[in-house]
Design a protein around this motif. Structure first.
Motif, mmCIF file in Angstrom:
data_model
loop_
_atom_site.group_PDB
_atom_site.id
_atom_site.type_symbol
_atom_site.label_atom_id
_atom_site.label_comp_id
_atom_site.label_asym_id
_atom_site.label_seq_id
_atom_site.Cartn_x
_atom_site.Cartn_y
_atom_site.Cartn_z
ATOM 1 N N LEU A 21 0.923 -1.252 0.011
ATOM 2 C CA LEU A 21 -0.010 0.002 0.051
ATOM 3 C C LEU A 21 0.828 1.543 0.005
ATOM 4 O O LEU A 21 0.489 2.177 -0.634
ATOM 5 C CB LEU A 21 -0.943 -0.093 1.144
ATOM 6 C CG LEU A 21 -2.115 -0.757 1.149
ATOM 7 C CD1 LEU A 21 -2.551 -1.137 2.392
ATOM 8 C CD2 LEU A 21 -2.969 -0.638 -0.207
ATOM 9 N N ARG A 67 1.837 1.875 -3.532
ATOM 10 C CA ARG A 67 0.892 2.139 -4.423
ATOM 11 C C ARG A 67 1.054 3.461 -5.359
ATOM 12 O O ARG A 67 0.770 3.541 -6.479
ATOM 13 C CB ARG A 67 -0.475 1.815 -4.052
ATOM 14 C CG ARG A 67 -1.629 2.026 -4.988
ATOM 15 C CD ARG A 67 -2.965 1.535 -4.268
ATOM 16 N NE ARG A 67 -4.043 1.814 -5.172
ATOM 17 C CZ ARG A 67 -5.117 1.214 -4.992
ATOM 18 N NH1 ARG A 67 -5.301 0.163 -4.387
ATOM 19 N NH2 ARG A 67 -6.127 1.547 -5.918
ATOM 20 N N THR A 112 -0.186 -8.575 -3.862
ATOM 21 C CA THR A 112 0.774 -7.381 -3.806
ATOM 22 C C THR A 112 0.233 -6.553 -5.096
ATOM 23 O O THR A 112 -0.153 -5.360 -4.844
ATOM 24 C CB THR A 112 2.288 -7.700 -3.963
ATOM 25 O OG1 THR A 112 2.610 -8.216 -2.695
ATOM 26 C CG2 THR A 112 2.889 -6.453 -3.968
ATOM 27 N N SER A 113 0.046 -7.248 -6.312
ATOM 28 C CA SER A 113 -0.425 -6.607 -7.750
ATOM 29 C C SER A 113 -1.788 -6.124 -7.104
ATOM 30 O O SER A 113 -2.085 -4.771 -7.536
ATOM 31 C CB SER A 113 -0.388 -7.439 -8.492
ATOM 32 O OG SER A 113 -0.697 -6.771 -9.740
ATOM 33 N N LEU A 171 -1.437 -2.957 -5.092
ATOM 34 C CA LEU A 171 -0.998 -1.677 -5.931
ATOM 35 C C LEU A 171 -1.862 -1.225 -7.016
ATOM 36 O O LEU A 171 -1.532 -0.122 -7.734
ATOM 37 C CB LEU A 171 0.151 -2.289 -6.563
ATOM 38 C CG LEU A 171 1.510 -2.794 -6.164
ATOM 39 C CD1 LEU A 171 2.590 -3.449 -6.902
ATOM 40 C CD2 LEU A 171 2.054 -1.598 -5.058
ATOM 41 N N GLY A 172 -3.073 -1.772 -6.900
ATOM 42 C CA GLY A 172 -4.283 -0.936 -7.789
ATOM 43 C C GLY A 172 -4.259 -1.839 -9.327
ATOM 44 O O GLY A 172 -4.924 -1.289 -9.963
#
Length: 199
Positions: free
Chosen positions: A37, A40, A62-63, A66-67
């Motif tokens: 986060l 991001r 994680t991806s 990251l949005g």
């Protein structure tokens, strides 16, 4: 100029314990989610137009944080299979045979039943070349520390023996000018410089 943004997944409990994961499907810890986060907004400034992720949970999660929950998942971006070393603590391996561990980090030693460096390097190279050809400007690749080391080895001839471990939740950038790659950033994490990251 096209760019590959390479992100190592956030920390897991096994990372914190300095236990090798290889292709074991370990989830992010709370700290690992916080790392993702924190990264991001940095990723957002680069505006990736396509995203890829390892199909292992820690990278895919994680991806998403990251949005980029819509990232294309591929097993070609998985961590190196470590065979008999998966689940082993680094301190234990170093106590048993420090040269074997250092050799593995350098890409010259293959643990029992593990994926060899040249095989690993070849699959990572194929994934990276597909990503650069698929993107318009910027591709986000959420993966693993070993994958990033292999990408640097194959794309810019930076040997793994010359690379410190890639920090969990960190970002590295490779730019492509049409003829070759160059390293623009390595191991960047918001608010910290990680020099002693776990493998």
């Amino acid at each position: 100029m096209k760019r590959l943004i390479l992100v190592r997944h956030g920390e897991t409990e096994w990372n914190a314990a300095r236990r090798l994961q290889g292709q074991q499907d370990i989830a992010l810890s709370e700290h690992g989610r916080a790392q993702a986060l924190a990264l991001r907004p940095v990723i957002a400034t680069h505006a990736p137009d396509i995203a890829f992720t390892s199909d292992l949970r820690r990278a895919a999660e994680t991806s998403a944080l990251l949005g980029h929950a819509d990232a294309v998942a591929t097993p070609r971006l998985r961590e190196q299979g470590l065979g008999a070393w998966e689940g082993r603590e680094i301190a234990e391996l170093m106590a048993e045979d420090p040269d074997a561990y250092r050799g593995w980090r350098a890409g010259t030693n293959v643990p029992a039943r593990a994926e060899g460096w040249s095989t690993f390097r070849s699959r990572v190279e194929a994934a990276m070349l597909d990503a650069i050809s698929s993107c318009r400007d910027v591709a986000l690749i959420t993966c693993h520390g070993g994958v990033i080391r292999a990408a640097l080895d194959t794309l810019i001839a930076l040997a793994p023996s010359r690379i410190i471990p890639v920090g969990p939740g960190s970002m590295s950038i490779l730019a492509h000018d049409g003829s070759g790659f160059r390293l623009e950033a390595f191991n960047f994490s918001p608010g910290r410089v990680e020099l002693h990251a776990p493998d």
